[in-house]
Design a protein around this motif. Structure first.
Motif, PDB file in Angstrom:
ATOM      1  N   ASP A 158     -72.067 -82.527  37.735  1.00 28.08           N
ATOM      2  CA  ASP A 158     -72.046 -83.390  38.373  1.00 28.08           C
ATOM      3  C   ASP A 158     -71.503 -84.475  38.025  1.00 28.08           C
ATOM      4  OD1 ASP A 158     -72.357 -84.097  40.863  1.00 28.08           O
ATOM      5  OD2 ASP A 158     -74.044 -85.064  40.498  1.00 28.08           O
ATOM      6  N   LEU A 159     -71.493 -85.375  36.765  1.00 24.66           N
ATOM      7  CA  LEU A 159     -71.544 -86.147  36.205  1.00 24.66           C
ATOM      8  C   LEU A 159     -69.746 -86.562  35.648  1.00 24.66           C
ATOM      9  CD1 LEU A 159     -75.260 -87.880  34.740  1.00 24.66           C
ATOM     10  CD2 LEU A 159     -73.878 -88.643  36.471  1.00 24.66           C
ATOM     11  N   GLY A 163     -66.229 -88.607  36.474  1.00 19.05           N
ATOM     12  CA  GLY A 163     -65.584 -89.289  35.678  1.00 19.05           C
ATOM     13  C   GLY A 163     -66.613 -89.548  34.189  1.00 19.05           C
ATOM     14  N   TYR A 164     -67.500 -89.295  34.558  1.00 16.28           N
ATOM     15  CA  TYR A 164     -68.230 -89.954  33.127  1.00 16.28           C
ATOM     16  C   TYR A 164     -68.483 -89.053  31.734  1.00 16.28           C
ATOM     17  CZ  TYR A 164     -70.716 -92.825  36.452  1.00 16.28           C
ATOM     18  OH  TYR A 164     -70.753 -93.964  37.004  1.00 16.28           O
ATOM     19  N   LYS A 165     -68.304 -89.627  31.104  1.00 15.31           N
ATOM     20  CA  LYS A 165     -68.001 -88.458  29.227  1.00 15.31           C
ATOM     21  C   LYS A 165     -69.963 -88.236  28.741  1.00 15.31           C
ATOM     22  CE  LYS A 165     -67.279 -89.982  24.495  1.00 15.31           C
ATOM     23  NZ  LYS A 165     -68.419 -90.288  24.413  1.00 15.31           N
ATOM     24  N   VAL A 166     -69.850 -86.868  29.338  1.00 15.19           N
ATOM     25  CA  VAL A 166     -71.076 -86.422  28.972  1.00 15.19           C
ATOM     26  C   VAL A 166     -71.581 -85.763  27.634  1.00 15.19           C
ATOM     27  CG1 VAL A 166     -73.154 -84.596  30.643  1.00 15.19           C
ATOM     28  CG2 VAL A 166     -70.960 -86.044  31.527  1.00 15.19           C
ATOM     29  N   SER A 167     -72.448 -86.187  27.447  1.00 12.98           N
ATOM     30  CA  SER A 167     -73.190 -85.390  25.878  1.00 12.98           C
ATOM     31  C   SER A 167     -74.224 -84.611  26.533  1.00 12.98           C
ATOM     32  CB  SER A 167     -73.583 -86.419  25.151  1.00 12.98           C
ATOM     33  OG  SER A 167     -72.552 -86.696  24.596  1.00 12.98           O
ATOM     34  N   LEU A 195     -64.325 -80.680  31.479  1.00 10.83           N
ATOM     35  CA  LEU A 195     -64.222 -81.970  32.609  1.00 10.83           C
ATOM     36  C   LEU A 195     -64.724 -83.048  31.242  1.00 10.83           C
ATOM     37  CD1 LEU A 195     -66.456 -80.102  35.670  1.00 10.83           C
ATOM     38  CD2 LEU A 195     -63.842 -81.121  35.680  1.00 10.83           C
ATOM     39  N   GLY A 196     -64.778 -82.738  30.194  1.00 14.91           N
ATOM     40  CA  GLY A 196     -65.536 -83.541  29.468  1.00 14.91           C
ATOM     41  C   GLY A 196     -67.024 -83.505  29.036  1.00 14.91           C
ATOM     42  N   VAL A 197     -67.466 -82.701  28.943  1.00 19.02           N
ATOM     43  CA  VAL A 197     -69.021 -82.288  27.923  1.00 19.02           C
ATOM     44  C   VAL A 197     -68.733 -82.090  27.210  1.00 19.02           C
ATOM     45  CG1 VAL A 197     -70.690 -81.315  28.680  1.00 19.02           C
ATOM     46  CG2 VAL A 197     -69.496 -81.532  30.674  1.00 19.02           C
TER      47      VAL A 197
END
Lengths: 376, 54
Positions: A158-159, A163-167, A195-197
């Motif tokens: 979801d995050l 557009g959030y950078k997620v770790s 997606l940026g995870v």
């Protein structure tokens, strides 16, 4: 006659009220809740951000409207201090309340893992948590999620979509390891990475130190992750203190039988706080089945809850998943049935019958057929 | 074409998309779904759905 008193306005409490009213229009019901009592669907909390929903948009029906529709007496913003079983009475911050039957639908608390340092760690377990978290996300760019299980992965999707950078940090070996076999769990990694995870498996976060507007997290292998916000999603612990203080039988959850009855014949428990014949089942489908059975029991019918096969749906739109989990000690093994844009796996017992499955990606939509194929 | 959401689990039914995997063709209006239909995610009955704006 004194009312049936329901404690808790989550999915369990409100589903029970709805089911009770379907069976019985007149029976008096009082609902006691420590929050506002506004009705929302909890599973949407880990899916709402990318849809740009404010907490207020998630309220489906106000507490007042629920009370009118379902004809119950509402006591909102009310804490229960004690259950006085001998008098069948609750001691609350809104005064004493007498009950004919009492239903504990008080949910579970998020488990928190100690983190050294000075980070404010969020967890999102109800609508007000969601509102606080959403507020904090304004202006932030990155989020570290402690826990790569079902809820952690739903939030990651979801995050990242927003557009959030997620770790994601998890001591386990791969995503959703408590429910999925490894080959299925790993299928989630690539689509979320796109997606940026960023995944950090096999390690835990040890400490978080404030740096600039966010934090630097130090993991157990001494590697670091920087994030503006830290979200914890490592699991739930049933709320049992009230029941324990009242002398009810409690194990991991509040112990109840297949009639949802506790060790006191006038007190019942339902939902995330309950342990039904030794099992806690903090998912939507079991709550629905239990609420229907309990509504019958409270209406004087002879009833007990039976659970059919109940697949769990993981809301990760980047790579949808449906799983019918098997117990840790179940005899048998996982087999790959098909592989494509996802994987289709079945769990087979020694006799060759399928008793569980894991479907990811393009196969997730086959859960109804797969459930029908499972054998007792 | 409207969008409906399950009040229990948040499952979304979009009339334009239908639900081909459940045998409901794209473009099927909510009123034309049988009354005994239940949410594929959580099993609540059709009457427990609500309409949402998305």
């Amino acid at each position: 006659m004194n009312p049936i008193v329901v404690l808790g306005s989550g999915l369990a409490g409100y589903t029970l009220v709805r089911e009770l009213r379907k069976l019985n229009g007149d029976i008096p019901i009082t609902l006691v809740t420590r929050d506002s009592g506004d009705y929302y669907s909890k599973p949407t909390l880990s899916n709402a951000f990318a849809q740009k929903k404010e907490a207020a948009n998630l309220v489906l029906t106000s507490a007042r409207a629920m009370a009118e529709q379902q004809k119950f007496t509402l006591l909102s913003n009310t804490e229960v201090r004690a259950i006085r079983r001998d008098d069948k009475q609750l001691d609350t911050t809104s005064g004493a309340i007498e009950y004919e039957n009492l239903v504990l639908a008080i949910g579970a608390d998020p488990i928190r893992i100690p983190l050294q340092g000075d980070a404010e760690v969020f967890s999102v377990n109800d609508l007000s948590d969601y509102a606080r978290f959403r507020d904090k996300l304004n202006g932030a760019k990155s989020v570290a999620i402690m826990g790569g299980g079902l809820i952690g992965c739903e939030f990651a999707n979801d995050l990242a979509l927003a557009g959030y950078k997620v770790s994601v940090i998890d001591p386990g070996p791969y995503p959703i390891a408590s429910l999925l076999p490894e080959q299925a769990g790993r299928r989630l990694m690539e689509p979320l990475k796109d997606l940026g995870v960023t995944w950090h498996f096999g390690k835990a976060a040890e400490r978080a130190d404030a740096t600039g507007q966010g934090y630097t997290l130090t993991l157990t292998d001494q590697s670091t992750v920087s994030a503006d916000i830290v979200l914890s999603a490592v699991g739930l612990r049933p709320r049992t203190q009230l029941a324990k203080d009242a002398g009810l039988s409690v194990s991991r959850g509040i112990s109840v039988d297949e009639r949802l009855q506790s060790s006191d014949k006038s007190i019942f428990a339902l939902g995330d706080c309950a342990e039904i014949n030794g099992r806690t089942m903090p998912y939507v489908l079991p709550i629905m089945h239990a609420a229907r059975a309990l509504a019958k029991v409270l209406s004087g019918e002879v009833a007990k809850v039976t659970f059919p096969y109940m697949p769990v749906v993981v809301k990760t739109p980047a790579h949808p998943i449906a799983v019918l989990p098997v117990g840790r000690d179940a005899a048998g093994s996982w087999k790959v049935l098909e592989e494509g844009q996802g994987i289709k796996m079945g769990f087979f017992n020694p006799e060759g019958g399928m008793t569980g499955f894991a479907l990811t990606g393009e196969y997730a939509k086959e859960r109804s057929e797969m459930t029908a194929r499972c054998t007792a | 074409m409207k969008v409906w959401q399950c009040v229990v689990c948040g499952f979304i039914y979009n009339e334009a998309e239908g639900l081909p995997s459940e045998g409901i063709a794209p473009g099927t209006a909510w009123v034309d779904i049988p009354a005994d239909w239940a949410c594929p995610d959580c099993g609540v009955a059709k009457s427990d759905f609500e309409m949402v704006e998305i």
